[in-house]
Design an enzyme around this catalytic site. Structure first.
Site, PDB file in Angstrom:
ATOM      1  N   TYR A   1     -13.711  -2.404  11.252  1.00  0.00           N
ATOM      2  CA  TYR A   1     -12.348  -1.905  10.991  1.00  0.00           C
ATOM      3  C   TYR A   1     -11.464  -2.139  12.221  1.00  0.00           C
ATOM      4  O   TYR A   1     -10.363  -2.706  12.110  1.00  0.00           O
ATOM      5  CB  TYR A   1     -12.425  -0.420  10.650  1.00  0.00           C
ATOM      6  CG  TYR A   1     -11.093   0.271  10.450  1.00  0.00           C
ATOM      7  CD1 TYR A   1     -10.302  -0.001   9.343  1.00  0.00           C
ATOM      8  CD2 TYR A   1     -10.635   1.222  11.360  1.00  0.00           C
ATOM      9  CE1 TYR A   1      -9.086   0.647   9.148  1.00  0.00           C
ATOM     10  CE2 TYR A   1      -9.428   1.876  11.177  1.00  0.00           C
ATOM     11  CZ  TYR A   1      -8.651   1.580  10.069  1.00  0.00           C
ATOM     12  OH  TYR A   1      -7.454   2.225   9.883  1.00  0.00           O
TER      13      TYR A   1
ATOM     14  N   GLY B   1      -0.792   8.184   0.826  1.00  0.00           N
ATOM     15  CA  GLY B   1      -0.904   8.298   2.276  1.00  0.00           C
ATOM     16  C   GLY B   1       0.332   7.866   3.046  1.00  0.00           C
ATOM     17  O   GLY B   1       1.468   8.180   2.683  1.00  0.00           O
TER      18      GLY B   1
ATOM     19  N   GLY C   1       0.830  -1.210   0.000  1.00  0.00           N
ATOM     20  CA  GLY C   1       0.000   0.000   0.000  1.00  0.00           C
ATOM     21  C   GLY C   1       0.859   1.253   0.000  1.00  0.00           C
ATOM     22  O   GLY C   1       0.638   2.170   0.786  1.00  0.00           O
ATOM     23  N   GLY C   2       1.825   1.280  -0.921  1.00  0.00           N
ATOM     24  CA  GLY C   2       2.743   2.427  -0.952  1.00  0.00           C
ATOM     25  C   GLY C   2       2.352   3.474  -1.976  1.00  0.00           C
ATOM     26  O   GLY C   2       3.140   4.362  -2.272  1.00  0.00           O
TER      27      GLY C   2
HETATM   28  N1  LIG Z   1      -5.491   7.805   7.678  1.00  0.00           N
HETATM   29  C1  LIG Z   1      -5.841   7.479   8.911  1.00  0.00           C
HETATM   30  O1  LIG Z   1      -6.514   8.255   9.619  1.00  0.00           O
HETATM   31  C2  LIG Z   1      -5.397   6.161   9.490  1.00  0.00           C
HETATM   32  C3  LIG Z   1      -5.521   5.994  10.879  1.00  0.00           C
HETATM   33  C4  LIG Z   1      -5.139   4.772  11.439  1.00  0.00           C
HETATM   34  C5  LIG Z   1      -4.633   3.767  10.638  1.00  0.00           C
HETATM   35  N2  LIG Z   1      -4.530   3.956   9.284  1.00  0.00           N
HETATM   36  C6  LIG Z   1      -4.007   2.838   8.504  1.00  0.00           C
HETATM   37  O2  LIG Z   1      -2.910   3.271   7.741  1.00  0.00           O
HETATM   38  C7  LIG Z   1      -2.775   2.442   6.581  1.00  0.00           C
HETATM   39  C8  LIG Z   1      -2.582   3.352   5.375  1.00  0.00           C
HETATM   40  O3  LIG Z   1      -3.755   4.127   5.212  1.00  0.00           O
HETATM   41  P1  LIG Z   1      -3.749   5.597   4.609  1.00  0.00           P
HETATM   42  O4  LIG Z   1      -4.489   6.459   5.546  1.00  0.00           O
HETATM   43  O5  LIG Z   1      -2.420   5.983   4.169  1.00  0.00           O
HETATM   44  O6  LIG Z   1      -4.745   5.384   3.376  1.00  0.00           O
HETATM   45  P2  LIG Z   1      -4.582   5.455   1.800  1.00  0.00           P
HETATM   46  O7  LIG Z   1      -3.930   6.734   1.407  1.00  0.00           O
HETATM   47  O8  LIG Z   1      -5.936   5.132   1.265  1.00  0.00           O
HETATM   48  O9  LIG Z   1      -3.563   4.286   1.470  1.00  0.00           O
HETATM   49  C9  LIG Z   1      -3.952   2.957   1.514  1.00  0.00           C
HETATM   50  C10 LIG Z   1      -2.959   2.158   0.713  1.00  0.00           C
HETATM   51  O10 LIG Z   1      -3.366   0.793   0.793  1.00  0.00           O
HETATM   52  C11 LIG Z   1      -3.506   0.294  -0.512  1.00  0.00           C
HETATM   53  N3  LIG Z   1      -4.550  -0.702  -0.590  1.00  0.00           N
HETATM   54  C12 LIG Z   1      -5.858  -0.596  -0.263  1.00  0.00           C
HETATM   55  N4  LIG Z   1      -6.481  -1.746  -0.509  1.00  0.00           N
HETATM   56  C13 LIG Z   1      -5.540  -2.600  -0.981  1.00  0.00           C
HETATM   57  C14 LIG Z   1      -5.550  -3.933  -1.418  1.00  0.00           C
HETATM   58  N5  LIG Z   1      -6.672  -4.670  -1.438  1.00  0.00           N
HETATM   59  N6  LIG Z   1      -4.395  -4.476  -1.850  1.00  0.00           N
HETATM   60  C15 LIG Z   1      -3.246  -3.768  -1.874  1.00  0.00           C
HETATM   61  N7  LIG Z   1      -3.176  -2.486  -1.487  1.00  0.00           N
HETATM   62  C16 LIG Z   1      -4.313  -1.927  -1.049  1.00  0.00           C
HETATM   63  C17 LIG Z   1      -3.833   1.482  -1.398  1.00  0.00           C
HETATM   64  O11 LIG Z   1      -3.453   1.143  -2.707  1.00  0.00           O
HETATM   65  P3  LIG Z   1      -4.377   1.470  -3.984  1.00  0.00           P
HETATM   66  O12 LIG Z   1      -3.950   2.824  -4.447  1.00  0.00           O
HETATM   67  O13 LIG Z   1      -4.016   0.427  -4.972  1.00  0.00           O
HETATM   68  O14 LIG Z   1      -5.796   1.408  -3.536  1.00  0.00           O
HETATM   69  C18 LIG Z   1      -2.947   2.541  -0.755  1.00  0.00           C
HETATM   70  O15 LIG Z   1      -1.649   2.433  -1.261  1.00  0.00           O
HETATM   71  C19 LIG Z   1      -4.031   1.588   6.505  1.00  0.00           C
HETATM   72  O16 LIG Z   1      -3.738   0.288   6.953  1.00  0.00           O
HETATM   73  C20 LIG Z   1      -4.986   2.279   7.478  1.00  0.00           C
HETATM   74  O17 LIG Z   1      -5.893   1.389   8.057  1.00  0.00           O
HETATM   75  C21 LIG Z   1      -4.893   5.135   8.691  1.00  0.00           C
END
Ligand SMILES: NC(=O)c1ccc[n+]([C@@H]2O[C@H](COP(=O)([O-])OP(=O)(O)OC[C@H]3O[C@@H](n4cnc5c(N)ncnc54)[C@H](OP(=O)(O)O)[C@@H]3O)[C@@H](O)[C@H]2O)c1
Length: 241
Positions: free
Chosen positions: A144, A13, A9-10
């Site tokens: 979640y 975000g 997921g790089g």
């Molecule tokens: N933002 C917050 O407030 C927050 C808070 C707590 C924890 N987190 C955690 O932090 C992590 C990163 O989230 P983020 O906030 O940076 O969100 P994000 O910008 O939506 O990034 C998510 C990443 O995961 C990838 N992804 C999603 N579904 C996937 C799948 N089925 N297979 C492979 N890759 C997949 C996306 O790739 P695609 O571009 O291909 O979709 C993207 O690169 C997540 O695990 C999330 O639960 C986030």
């Protein structure tokens, strides 16, 4: 060949910001994502290798591992970051959204780690990106929070079973962070702004950004944290104070 660090997921975000920092620090990085166009754009921007792999699909995860093995790629770092957030009240949560959440957030890191074991060097540092929702109740986050809590539980066991192979796993729990995840989750602009404004009342005084987590991920991958196992580092701007 020098070993690589793989960030699932790089493409955006937290994963993208972590990859950017790790590359700045001189690591060779591989990113994954499920969407080819987003993956290619992100890999080009970062100047790193990208592999399409759907975290929720074990065949796709095994294909990723096979590609790395075929290319003789070794990993000394792994960031299990790919995740989805599908908000729904407990009563409204559908079986389909529950299954998708657990497929990507729980089964994904479980089988990604398992499939990549033959590629991991000894030693190898692994970081699992969890959430503060494991420990703090947020409405709309039941499946979640449960998906991340379940993954933290397998990480604890893996830390024991994989220790003889030099593998250690630690946990980052981000608080509310402004990334594309809110838009992907269908949160309206006004609700998102209200959430971010609420974060301004916390100790940090602003919503977290993806780059706020990059230093913690870098630290947990580095030898500076060599003695840590299943440490849970909460980076939340003071949310739970
Ligand atoms: N933002 C917050 O407030 C927050 C808070 C707590 C924890 N987190 C955690 O932090 C992590 C990163 O989230 P983020 O906030 O940076 O969100 P994000 O910008 O939506 O990034 C998510 C990443 O995961 C990838 N992804 C999603 N579904 C996937 C799948 N089925 N297979 C492979 N890759 C997949 C996306 O790739 P695609 O571009 O291909 O979709 C993207 O690169 C997540 O695990 C999330 O639960 C986030």
């Amino acid at each position: 060949m020098n070993a690589y660090t793989l960030v699932t997921g790089g493409t955006s975000g937290i994963g993208f910001a972590a990859a950017e920092k790790l590359i700045e620090e001189g690591r060779q990085v591989i990113i994954t994502g499920q969407n080819r166009a987003r993956l290619e754009a992100a890999a080009e921007k970062l100047g790193c290798m990208g592999v399409v792999a759907n975290s929720g699909d074990t065949d796709s995860v095994r294909a990723l591992a096979k590609q790395l093995r075929d290319d003789n790629i070794r990993l000394n770092g792994l960031v299990l970051n790919a995740g989805v957030f599908i908000p729904a009240g407990f009563e409204e949560t559908t079986e389909a959204s529950y299954d998708e959440t657990f497929a990507v957030n729980t089964k994904g890191p479980f089988f990604t780690l398992q499939a990549l074991l033959p590629c991991l060097e000894n030693p190898c540092a692994v970081v699992f990106v969890s959430t503060i929702a494991v420990d703090k109740g947020f409405t709309g986050c039941a499946s979640y929070a449960a998906s991340k809590a379940a993954a933290e539980a397998f990480v604890r066991v893996a830390n024991i079973e994989l220790a003889p192979r030099g593998i250690r796993i630690n946990v980052l729990r981000p608080g509310v962070t402004a990334t594309p995840i809110q838009d992907k989750a269908g949160i309206s602009d006004s609700d998102k702004q209200a959430l971010f404004n609420h974060m301004e009342t916390m100790a940090l005084g602003r919503v977290l950004t993806a780059s706020d987590h990059a230093g913690t991920i870098s630290y947990l991958l580095s030898d500076a944290s060599i003695a840590m196992r299943h440490a849970v580092i909460q980076v939340d701007g003071g949310y739970v104070l």
